[in-house]
Design an enzyme around this catalytic site. Sequence first.
Site, short mmCIF file in Angstrom:
data_model
loop_
_atom_site.label_atom_id
_atom_site.label_comp_id
_atom_site.label_asym_id
_atom_site.label_seq_id
_atom_site.Cartn_x
_atom_site.Cartn_y
_atom_site.Cartn_z
N GLU A 116 2.09 -1.85 -2.81
CA GLU A 116 1.68 -0.79 -1.72
C GLU A 116 2.45 -0.96 -0.49
OE1 GLU A 116 0.54 1.65 -3.41
OE2 GLU A 116 -0.80 0.88 -5.05
N GLU A 170 -26.11 4.43 10.35
CA GLU A 170 -25.09 3.97 10.96
C GLU A 170 -23.62 4.48 10.64
OE1 GLU A 170 -24.80 0.12 7.70
OE2 GLU A 170 -23.63 -0.07 9.71
N HIS A 211 -8.98 5.79 -7.90
CA HIS A 211 -8.07 4.62 -7.73
C HIS A 211 -8.81 3.63 -6.65
CE1 HIS A 211 -3.97 2.72 -6.85
NE2 HIS A 211 -4.92 1.84 -6.27
P1 13P Z 1 -0.22 -4.93 -6.19
O1 13P Z 1 -0.65 -6.28 -6.84
O2 13P Z 1 1.47 -4.93 -6.16
O3 13P Z 1 -0.83 -5.31 -4.59
O4 13P Z 1 -1.22 -3.88 -6.80
C1 13P Z 1 -2.53 -3.74 -6.77
C2 13P Z 1 -2.96 -2.23 -6.45
O5 13P Z 1 -4.16 -2.23 -6.22
C3 13P Z 1 -2.04 -1.23 -6.52
O6 13P Z 1 -2.59 0.04 -6.11
ZN ZN Z 2 -5.00 -0.32 -6.05
#
Ligand code: 13P
Ligand code: ZN
Length: 276
Positions: A116, A170, A211
């Site tokens: 990312e 909060e 996600h």
């Molecule tokens: P990486 O292991 O490449 O950081 O990926 C983990 C992740 O959460 C991808 O969205």
């Molecule tokens: Zn991720």
Amino acid sequence: MKVLDAEFMKGFMRMADDGWQQGWHERNGGNLTYRMKAEEVEAVREDLSFDGEWKEIGTSVPGLAGEFFVSTGSGKYMRNVMRAPEDSCAICEIDEAGEKYRVCWGLVNGGRPTSEFPSHLMNHEVKKAATNGAHRVIYHAHPANTIALTFVLPLTDEAFTRELWEMATECPVVFPSGIGVVPWMVPGGRDIAVATSELMKQYDVAIWAHHGMFCSGEDFDLTFGLMHTVEKSAEILVKVLSITGGTKRQTIQPDDFRHLAVDFGVTLPEKFLYEK
Ligand code: 13P
Ligand code: ZN
């Protein structure tokens, strides 16, 4: 100074471990980047190497030319950052065009910064400009309650911001500008990076449907605290929805938020204070 003796690195490792202990980082899930201060780069320069190969970032971040970042490695586990930082993390330098990076420290057993990295760097570029350089931390995690809500709430900034504001008094003070929502997209590439960084122009929090979450902040405490607050609020909402099936008996009303905003000196965009 050795990188591992520097305060910024200790803060980075502690934050990774805190996230792991929260249960937000199954396997290699999630990633963390920190934009180093010039004096921090100077303090550890003797421990850096500058003979690594320049590699394509996969996007263009001219606003970050010459900057140095600490990043977790792709496929590495947050669980291991504290225990084996030289294996799990890297310090990367960005080239003068903002197109390439090279590893100057860490990843001693090979690898590359998080997949990312394009999203992190595009968010950093937007936030550096928007906050006059104040924001330095971008954090991505997979907190379960926030993810669960992306199957239930409409995938709009308005729905997520308002519902999560209502769950704890909060919240509008901690994230007054609100929360942006990215619909499901393939992670790791430039398209999701562009969509996320577009939202980061107005928000410090972006939720990726089905996600996880991205948070931006000035330092490790503020950025971790922001993720923690949003996820806690999501946990309360999950409990409320689970108990009631969706009908709240009472909640914080739009005028309550307006009064709160005056007393706490925050500006709450009216688009989130709609009548239901
Ligand atoms: P990486 O292991 O490449 O950081 O990926 C983990 C992740 O959460 C991808 O969205
Ligand atoms: Zn991720």
